[in-house]
Design a protein around this motif. Structure first.
Motif, PDB file in Angstrom:
ATOM      1  N   ILE A  98       0.838  -1.207   0.000  1.00  0.00           N
ATOM      2  CA  ILE A  98       0.000   0.000   0.000  1.00  0.00           C
ATOM      3  C   ILE A  98       0.871   1.254   0.000  1.00  0.00           C
ATOM      4  CG2 ILE A  98      -1.700   1.334   1.322  1.00  0.00           C
ATOM      5  CD1 ILE A  98      -2.642  -1.397   2.491  1.00  0.00           C
ATOM      6  N   THR A  99       1.856   1.289   0.901  1.00  0.00           N
ATOM      7  CA  THR A  99       2.646   2.520   1.069  1.00  0.00           C
ATOM      8  C   THR A  99       3.597   2.775  -0.089  1.00  0.00           C
ATOM      9  OG1 THR A  99       4.177   1.271   2.428  1.00  0.00           O
ATOM     10  CG2 THR A  99       2.579   2.636   3.587  1.00  0.00           C
ATOM     11  N   LEU A 102       2.490   5.211  -2.574  1.00  0.00           N
ATOM     12  CA  LEU A 102       2.397   6.640  -2.235  1.00  0.00           C
ATOM     13  C   LEU A 102       3.280   7.444  -3.186  1.00  0.00           C
ATOM     14  CD1 LEU A 102       2.671   6.619   1.670  1.00  0.00           C
ATOM     15  CD2 LEU A 102       0.643   7.022   0.336  1.00  0.00           C
ATOM     16  N   LYS A 103       2.813   8.660  -3.486  1.00  0.00           N
ATOM     17  CA  LYS A 103       3.586   9.502  -4.417  1.00  0.00           C
ATOM     18  C   LYS A 103       4.937   9.863  -3.808  1.00  0.00           C
ATOM     19  CE  LYS A 103       0.580  11.973  -7.588  1.00  0.00           C
ATOM     20  NZ  LYS A 103      -0.033  13.261  -7.882  1.00  0.00           N
ATOM     21  N   ASP A 104       4.876  10.144  -2.491  1.00  0.00           N
ATOM     22  CA  ASP A 104       6.087  10.569  -1.807  1.00  0.00           C
ATOM     23  C   ASP A 104       6.904   9.344  -1.384  1.00  0.00           C
ATOM     24  OD1 ASP A 104       8.039  11.691  -0.375  1.00  0.00           O
ATOM     25  OD2 ASP A 104       6.747  12.963   0.854  1.00  0.00           O
ATOM     26  N   SER A 106       9.915   9.074  -0.180  1.00  0.00           N
ATOM     27  CA  SER A 106      10.719   9.127   1.051  1.00  0.00           C
ATOM     28  C   SER A 106       9.892   8.742   2.273  1.00  0.00           C
ATOM     29  CB  SER A 106      11.326  10.516   1.230  1.00  0.00           C
ATOM     30  OG  SER A 106      10.309  11.484   1.293  1.00  0.00           O
ATOM     31  N   VAL A 107       8.602   9.163   2.326  1.00  0.00           N
ATOM     32  CA  VAL A 107       7.737   8.800   3.452  1.00  0.00           C
ATOM     33  C   VAL A 107       7.462   7.293   3.426  1.00  0.00           C
ATOM     34  CG1 VAL A 107       5.464   9.138   4.507  1.00  0.00           C
ATOM     35  CG2 VAL A 107       6.675  11.087   3.573  1.00  0.00           C
ATOM     36  N   ILE A 110      10.324   5.282   4.753  1.00  0.00           N
ATOM     37  CA  ILE A 110      10.461   5.281   6.220  1.00  0.00           C
ATOM     38  C   ILE A 110       9.498   4.258   6.825  1.00  0.00           C
ATOM     39  CG2 ILE A 110       9.996   6.659   8.290  1.00  0.00           C
ATOM     40  CD1 ILE A 110      11.543   8.845   7.131  1.00  0.00           C
ATOM     41  N   VAL A 111       8.268   4.197   6.289  1.00  0.00           N
ATOM     42  CA  VAL A 111       7.298   3.198   6.783  1.00  0.00           C
ATOM     43  C   VAL A 111       7.853   1.787   6.539  1.00  0.00           C
ATOM     44  CG1 VAL A 111       4.965   2.295   6.517  1.00  0.00           C
ATOM     45  CG2 VAL A 111       5.353   4.735   6.400  1.00  0.00           C
ATOM     46  N   TYR A 113      10.963   0.973   6.325  1.00  0.00           N
ATOM     47  CA  TYR A 113      12.083   0.809   7.249  1.00  0.00           C
ATOM     48  C   TYR A 113      11.574   0.395   8.636  1.00  0.00           C
ATOM     49  CZ  TYR A 113      16.511   2.101   9.497  1.00  0.00           C
ATOM     50  OH  TYR A 113      17.679   2.078  10.199  1.00  0.00           O
ATOM     51  N   VAL A 114      10.493   1.062   9.088  1.00  0.00           N
ATOM     52  CA  VAL A 114       9.906   0.734  10.403  1.00  0.00           C
ATOM     53  C   VAL A 114       9.437  -0.727  10.412  1.00  0.00           C
ATOM     54  CG1 VAL A 114       7.973   1.222  11.977  1.00  0.00           C
ATOM     55  CG2 VAL A 114       9.255   3.103  10.981  1.00  0.00           C
TER      56      VAL A 114
END
Lengths: 360, 125
Positions: A98-99, A102-104, A106-107, A110-111, A113-114
């Motif tokens: 899902i993430t 996302l267009k971004d 970098s965000v 990070i998800v 990575y978490v």
């Protein structure tokens, strides 16, 4: 005629009935009884008497009960980690899919990575559990060995074969030093380096982890070769030394005037009876060792298989790193299994070689 | 179907925004923002259903981990949504700051997990 009467009188005066199961009471088996009962639920002396009397059913029943208890208890203990890893991996897979849309970027990274760190935390905890299984299994084996050594050495010495006892004692010391001090830390470091390497996208520590893995494998193999060397040495020289010690005892006894021959014969009979005790106790020791040590081996084998299957199952859903983390835990467990198998196998073989030496 | 409603809403919003763009750019912008918000509010119950599903799946798992994961995704979506809106208003710099805020919050959420990982590694060694 006079001589015959004299011999008969001496036989009746000095002869004594000896039975193998009575002989056990002359050795200190309390320590080994306690340790084997604590670790496996099997009582050494009761299995010993069953083996000596040829009561196979009682031995099989006692072992089957013990195996059932150990296996179910240990599988139940690690069940939670496997469930957690399956669920977290699947959720991470779904959420990452899902993430990543996302267009971004970098965000979303990070998800991602978490979620990787989450998987790593659970994987490290699961691996820690596997290491503790290894440690407790090796502790069990070593405590059984430590408790058995004085008993086995005294039994073996009573048959006039001192060298085998010394080799057995030496093997146990070497095993404990190598496994506890070198192999376990090496396996831990190897797996951790490999896992930590997966946090980063760059392959920074793969060579180091491969190096540590090679060193661990060589140490395990080297331990095996040293063990084979020790056993060969014992077979070459040990028998001669043991024969020398045995014949010296008999010669000294024979030198006793008049009754020397009779007592010498009795010494031989006593040695043979003690040999039966040694053979019986050796078999019991092997049975106990097999039941306590191969259960963790089987258990770690099951865990290894579960992680390997899990890595294959989650591969279509999860990313490459998550699959690698799960696979690495499986690899670590495989090393643990190899180490545990080697330790147990070496000790069992040393006991068997010693028993072979007694019969030879 | 829900997707038909969302698609229609989007199309109507887009048409109005284009029609008003030349005469009243402020209203056009307002319409695009309101359309986005309505779509977001419309899908919120669905998101709630998904989190409920995750909760049900993760019954046997430590809920702390799952909550960190779901919160991170929610923050990521929130940050992305807000930064896109800011960019729609022509405020790229603010959009970037919102994104940065989102990243920092996600890292903050991950702190207990990272600490747990470090502790686990140190415990083993």
């Amino acid at each position: 005629m006079k001589k015959i009467i004299l011999i008969l009188v001496f036989i009746f005066l000095f002869s004594k009935n000896t039975y193998a199961d009575n002989e056990l009471s002359s050795f200190d088996v309390l320590a080994i009884d306690e340790v084997s009962d604590n670790e496996t639920g099997i009582t050494f002396s009761s299995v010993f008497y069953s083996v000596i009397k040829g009561d196979g059913k009682a031995v099989i029943k006692e072992i089957t009960d013990s195996v059932k208890n150990i296996l179910f208890k240990e599988i139940e203990d690690t069940d939670g980690y496997v469930k957690t890893i399956i669920i977290i991996s699947l959720l991470c897979g779904i959420l990452n899919t899902i993430t990543l849309d996302l267009k971004d970027k970098s965000v979303s990274e990070i998800v991602f990575y978490v979620s990787q760190i989450l998987i790593l935390t659970i994987a490290v905890t699961a691996f820690k559990e596997s290491i503790s299984v290894l440690k407790s299994a090796i502790d069990s084996v070593l405590s059984i060995m430590t408790a058995a050594i004085p008993f086995m050495v005294s039994v073996v010495a009573s048959t006039g074969k001192g060298m085998q006892g010394a080799v057995l004692s030496f093997t146990t010391t070497i095993l404990s030093v190598i496994t506890d001090g070198i192999i376990i830390p090496m396996i831990t470091v190897t797996t951790l380096i490999k896992i930590v390497n997966l946090i980063s996208h760059k392959d920074m520590l793969s060579k180091m982890s491969a190096l540590f893995k090679d060193i661990t494998s060589y140490i395990i193999k080297g331990g095996g070769y040293v063990f084979i060397f020790m056993m060969s040495l014992e077979r070459l020289g040990g028998a001669t030394v043991s024969r020398f010690v045995g014949s010296t005892v008999k010669s000294v006894v024979s030198m006793i005037p008049v009754v020397g021959d009779v007592v010498s014969g009795s010494a031989e009979i006593a040695a043979n009876t003690a040999g039966t005790v040694a053979a019986g106790s050796g078999i019991v020791l092997v049975i106990i060792l097999v039941s306590i040590s191969f259960m963790p081996v089987i258990k770690i084998g099951i865990i290894t298989a579960v992680y390997k299957i899990l890595a294959a199952v989650v591969e279509p859903v999860c990313d490459k790193n998550t699959v690698e983390i799960i696979d690495t835990i499986g690899e670590g467990c495989k090393l643990i299994m190899a180490c545990l198998f080697m330790t147990v196998f070496m000790f069992i073989v040393s006991v068997l070689v010693m028993l072979g030496g007694l019969n030879g | 179907m829900d997707i038909t409603k969302i698609a229609l809403l989007g199309l109507i919003g887009a048409i109005f925004a284009v029609l008003l763009k030349d005469n009243s750019p402020v209203f056009a912008l307002m319409i695009s923002v309101i359309t986005t918000l309505v779509v977001f509010i419309f899908v919120m119950p669905k998101l709630y259903e998904i989190t409920e599903l995750f909760d049900a799946v993760s019954e046997n798992v430590n809920t702390e981990y799952i909550s960190v994961l779901i919160k991170s995704v929610a923050v990521a979506y929130g940050a992305m949504f807000s930064s896109q809106l800011c960019r729609d208003f022509g405020q790229n710099a603010i959009g970037d700051k919102v994104e940065l805020g989102g990243k920092i919050i996600i890292m903050g959420l991950a702190v207990p997990v990272i600490t747990g990982l470090i502790k686990s590694v140190l415990n083993i060694l």
